[in-house]
Design an enzyme around this catalytic site. Structure first.
Site, PDB file in Angstrom:
ATOM      1  N   GLY A  11       0.829  -1.197   0.000  1.00 28.76           N
ATOM      2  CA  GLY A  11       0.000   0.000   0.000  1.00 28.76           C
ATOM      3  C   GLY A  11       0.868   1.253   0.000  1.00 28.76           C
ATOM      4  N   ASP A  12       0.225   2.408  -0.171  1.00 30.49           N
ATOM      5  CA  ASP A  12       0.926   3.695  -0.181  1.00 30.49           C
ATOM      6  C   ASP A  12       2.000   3.774  -1.264  1.00 30.49           C
ATOM      7  OD1 ASP A  12      -0.610   4.505   2.033  1.00 30.49           O
ATOM      8  OD2 ASP A  12       0.763   3.422   3.358  1.00 30.49           O
ATOM      9  N   LYS A  15      -0.863   5.289  -5.478  1.00 24.76           N
ATOM     10  CA  LYS A  15      -1.979   4.979  -6.385  1.00 24.76           C
ATOM     11  C   LYS A  15      -2.803   6.226  -6.686  1.00 24.76           C
ATOM     12  CE  LYS A  15      -3.332   1.883  -3.537  1.00 24.76           C
ATOM     13  NZ  LYS A  15      -2.150   1.861  -2.681  1.00 24.76           N
ATOM     14  N   GLY A  16      -3.103   7.014  -5.620  1.00 25.41           N
ATOM     15  CA  GLY A  16      -3.907   8.224  -5.806  1.00 25.41           C
ATOM     16  C   GLY A  16      -3.245   9.145  -6.816  1.00 25.41           C
ATOM     17  N   ASN A  37     -10.115   3.546   5.572  1.00 25.65           N
ATOM     18  CA  ASN A  37      -8.762   3.207   6.016  1.00 25.65           C
ATOM     19  C   ASN A  37      -7.740   3.566   4.936  1.00 25.65           C
ATOM     20  OD1 ASN A  37     -10.011   1.211   4.474  1.00 25.65           O
ATOM     21  ND2 ASN A  37      -8.755  -0.440   5.288  1.00 25.65           N
ATOM     22  N   ALA A  38      -8.225   3.905   3.738  1.00 20.04           N
ATOM     23  CA  ALA A  38      -7.319   4.329   2.669  1.00 20.04           C
ATOM     24  C   ALA A  38      -6.899   5.770   2.887  1.00 20.04           C
ATOM     25  CB  ALA A  38      -8.020   4.229   1.313  1.00 20.04           C
ATOM     26  N   HIS A  40      -5.199   8.375   0.137  1.00 20.27           N
ATOM     27  CA  HIS A  40      -4.574   8.634  -1.155  1.00 20.27           C
ATOM     28  C   HIS A  40      -4.273  10.115  -1.267  1.00 20.27           C
ATOM     29  CE1 HIS A  40      -6.755   4.830  -2.893  1.00 20.27           C
ATOM     30  NE2 HIS A  40      -5.841   4.550  -2.000  1.00 20.27           N
ATOM     31  N   LYS A 330       8.278   7.324  -6.766  1.00 18.90           N
ATOM     32  CA  LYS A 330       9.187   7.847  -5.730  1.00 18.90           C
ATOM     33  C   LYS A 330      10.651   7.537  -5.989  1.00 18.90           C
ATOM     34  CE  LYS A 330       7.139   8.856  -1.830  1.00 18.90           C
ATOM     35  NZ  LYS A 330       6.408   8.930  -0.556  1.00 18.90           N
ATOM     36  N   GLY A 412       8.312  12.684  -8.604  1.00 18.63           N
ATOM     37  CA  GLY A 412       7.842  13.766  -7.743  1.00 18.63           C
ATOM     38  C   GLY A 412       6.361  13.590  -7.501  1.00 18.63           C
TER      39      GLY A 412
HETATM   40  P1  GDP Z   1      -1.586   5.678  -2.059  1.00 18.99           P
HETATM   41  O1  GDP Z   1      -2.261   5.254  -0.790  1.00 18.99           O
HETATM   42  O2  GDP Z   1      -1.052   4.527  -2.852  1.00 18.99           O
HETATM   43  O3  GDP Z   1      -2.429   6.577  -2.905  1.00 18.99           O
HETATM   44  O4  GDP Z   1      -0.286   6.511  -1.631  1.00 18.99           O
HETATM   45  P2  GDP Z   1      -0.161   7.615  -0.464  1.00 18.99           P
HETATM   46  O5  GDP Z   1      -0.801   8.864  -0.923  1.00 18.99           O
HETATM   47  O6  GDP Z   1      -0.602   7.058   0.836  1.00 18.99           O
HETATM   48  O7  GDP Z   1       1.415   7.763  -0.361  1.00 18.99           O
HETATM   49  C1  GDP Z   1       2.194   8.210  -1.431  1.00 18.99           C
HETATM   50  C2  GDP Z   1       2.903   9.526  -1.038  1.00 18.99           C
HETATM   51  O8  GDP Z   1       3.980   9.770  -1.907  1.00 18.99           O
HETATM   52  C3  GDP Z   1       2.015  10.740  -1.149  1.00 18.99           C
HETATM   53  O9  GDP Z   1       2.363  11.658  -0.140  1.00 18.99           O
HETATM   54  C4  GDP Z   1       2.346  11.300  -2.532  1.00 18.99           C
HETATM   55  O10 GDP Z   1       2.126  12.695  -2.632  1.00 18.99           O
HETATM   56  C5  GDP Z   1       3.796  10.980  -2.626  1.00 18.99           C
HETATM   57  N1  GDP Z   1       4.305  10.682  -3.959  1.00 18.99           N
HETATM   58  C6  GDP Z   1       3.696   9.950  -4.942  1.00 18.99           C
HETATM   59  N2  GDP Z   1       4.538   9.786  -5.985  1.00 18.99           N
HETATM   60  C7  GDP Z   1       5.699  10.404  -5.635  1.00 18.99           C
HETATM   61  C8  GDP Z   1       6.974  10.538  -6.275  1.00 18.99           C
HETATM   62  O11 GDP Z   1       7.223  10.041  -7.372  1.00 18.99           O
HETATM   63  N3  GDP Z   1       7.942  11.222  -5.594  1.00 18.99           N
HETATM   64  C9  GDP Z   1       7.727  11.758  -4.369  1.00 18.99           C
HETATM   65  N4  GDP Z   1       8.730  12.410  -3.779  1.00 18.99           N
HETATM   66  N5  GDP Z   1       6.537  11.640  -3.738  1.00 18.99           N
HETATM   67  C10 GDP Z   1       5.553  10.965  -4.354  1.00 18.99           C
HETATM   68 MG    MG Z   2      -2.105   5.560   1.218  1.00 22.24          MG
END
Ligand code: GDP
Ligand code: MG
Length: 422
Positions: A11-12, A15-16, A37-38, A40, A330, A412
């Site tokens: 997770g995390d 995806k969002g 619980n998600a 995004h 990331k 990013g």
């Molecule tokens: P999700 O639950 O899969 O949607 O992911 P989350 O939002 O919980 O966690 C991903 C985090 O990484 C968020 O704070 C995003 O803004 C951030 N993020 C996503 N892609 C990137 C990336 O390529 N680089 C960086 N530095 N941050 C990213």
């Molecule tokens: Mg998440």
């Protein structure tokens, strides 16, 4: 085109962020499982948003968003979330948000059950988000939940809630808690249900018609492959099916098949909550990665456990998600490292393997870590050619190890901060 966007890891993965980017060419975005619980996180031209229940497509104009029958919806939370999003200038109407009549309602007593059980377990806790998700899914399979459509028949609802509360109080009082009251639940359902009723509809009929018209539909998963109730790190999983193959069922069109599954995979590993996390790093090394990646839960604020890219886990994730291609996220976070650790295999009882184990074997697995060369700053790269050689090598290594093509590389959090591999 029917596309599922799913998590490859715990997770995390972002995806969002990827749904926000890729939804441009989709007419409809569906959430098909899970509840609030998600978390995004989406950062785009309209601001920074954290979505728990709403599909990430809500931030795009001209996109219809579906909350499917596979979801569990805390009405109070949804009303609050809609309020927070609307305040930031996003328009939400029954035209761009449709909630399945068959979606399950997560009641206040589900949250109470979750909290009481986690407290009872103490140091053996599951690491639940305490939002009632496990208890409400358990009740769904005991056929003791109510659905959104039940809000429309007050007499029937009253009778059903009265019966359910009588049953639920056998356990509630067993925990030493005072009994919950049917009238409180009914008042809660009225207060928040009345706000949401205009959005409730037969989304199956809507989606079937959309398929007839050749519309593009995207299914947005919550959590990742390793949290799937059946194929994840049971019992430290979520209580729903996070896999791509469940998407049409949870969205409301069980007779349709997805055309593609896009796996979202992180350039390193993170895990929120309890359970085996073989590649976990500790101490200063972990703290540095956590800080670099801002790894604190979007839904709960909890510090995420971190580790290097995990080959056995990610290869397995790609397989169970049936991923046709990968968006690697990331990558920029690893910029600070001269040498990048990679968990290339597990050692299970003295045997080296890249197959992902389960049960006791997973508990006993130890990471086999190797280091590859760092690649420096990639945050400004927008094409494959602009990437440093060592970054290309890292990506190609991951492709080979997971047996899956990487089509997007995110460098990013902003919408445009990515590379499409041509
Ligand atoms: P999700 O639950 O899969 O949607 O992911 P989350 O939002 O919980 O966690 C991903 C985090 O990484 C968020 O704070 C995003 O803004 C951030 N993020 C996503 N892609 C990137 C990336 O390529 N680089 C960086 N530095 N941050 C990213
Ligand atoms: Mg998440």
């Amino acid at each position: 085109m029917l596309t599922a966007i799913v998590g490859i890891n715990w997770g995390d993965e972002g995806k969002g962020r990827m749904v926000d980017l890729l939804s441009e060419s989709y007419d409809i975005i569906c959430r098909y499982q899970g509840g609030n619980n998600a978390g995004h996180t989406v950062i785009n031209d309209k601001g920074k948003f954290i979505l728990n229940l709403l599909p990430s497509g809500i931030l795009r104009d001209n996109t219809v968003n579906i909350m499917g029958n596979g979801m569990v919806i805390d009405l109070e939370h949804l009303v609050g979330e809609m309020g927070r999003i609307t305040e930031k200038g996003i328009r939400i109407t029954p035209d761009n948000l449709k909630i399945s009549n068959k979606a399950i309602i997560c009641l206040p007593y589900h949250k109470l059950m979750d909290e009481m059980e986690e407290d009872r377990l103490a140091d053996k806790k599951y690491g639940s988000t305490r939002r009632g998700i496990g208890p409400v899914y358990a009740d769904k399979y005991m056929k003791k939940d109510i659905r959104m459509e039940d809000l429309f028949d007050e007499a029937r609802l009253k009778e059903r809630i009265t019966d359910l509360v009588e049953w639920k109080n056998i356990t509630v009082t067993g925990y030493g808690h005072e009994p919950v009251k049917a009238e409180d639940i009914l008042a809660w359902l009225k207060q928040y249900g009345d706000v949401l009723k205009p959005y409730v509809t037969d989304v199956s009929a809507y989606l079937e018609a959309a398929c007839e018209q050749g519309k593009n539909i995207m299914f947005e998963a919550q959590l990742g492959a390793l949290r799937d109730i059946e194929f994840g790190i049971y019992p430290y999983t979520s209580s729903s099916t996070t896999l791509a193959s469940y998407a049409p069922i949870g969205a409301g069109i069980p007779g349709k098949k997805i055309d593609q599954s896009i796996g979202i995979m992180k350039a390193y590993s993170t895990c929120v909550g309890e359970g085996p996390f073989t590649c976990e790093m500790f101490g200063d090394e972990a703290e540095a990665l956590r800080a670099a990646g801002g790894e604190y839960g979007a839904a709960t604020g909890r510090p995420r456990r971190v580790g290097p890219f995990d080959v056995p886990a990610s290869k397995y994730g790609c397989k169970v998600q049936g991923a046709n291609c990968i968006a690697l996220t990331k990558l920029d976070v690893l910029s600070y490292l001269d040498k990048i650790p990679v968990c290339v295999a597990y050692d299970v009882d003295g045997v080296k393997t890249t197959e992902f184990p389960s049960g006791g074997a997973l508990d006993r697995a130890k990471p086999v870590v190797e280091y590859v060369d760092g690649f420096g700053d990639v945050s400004k790269c927008r094409t494959w050619e602009e990437l440093p050689e060592n970054a290309k090598k890292y990506i190609q290594y991951i492709e080979n190890a997971t047996n899956c093509k990487i089509k997007y590389i995110s460098v990013g959090a902003g919408r445009e901060e990515y590379i499409e591999v041509k």
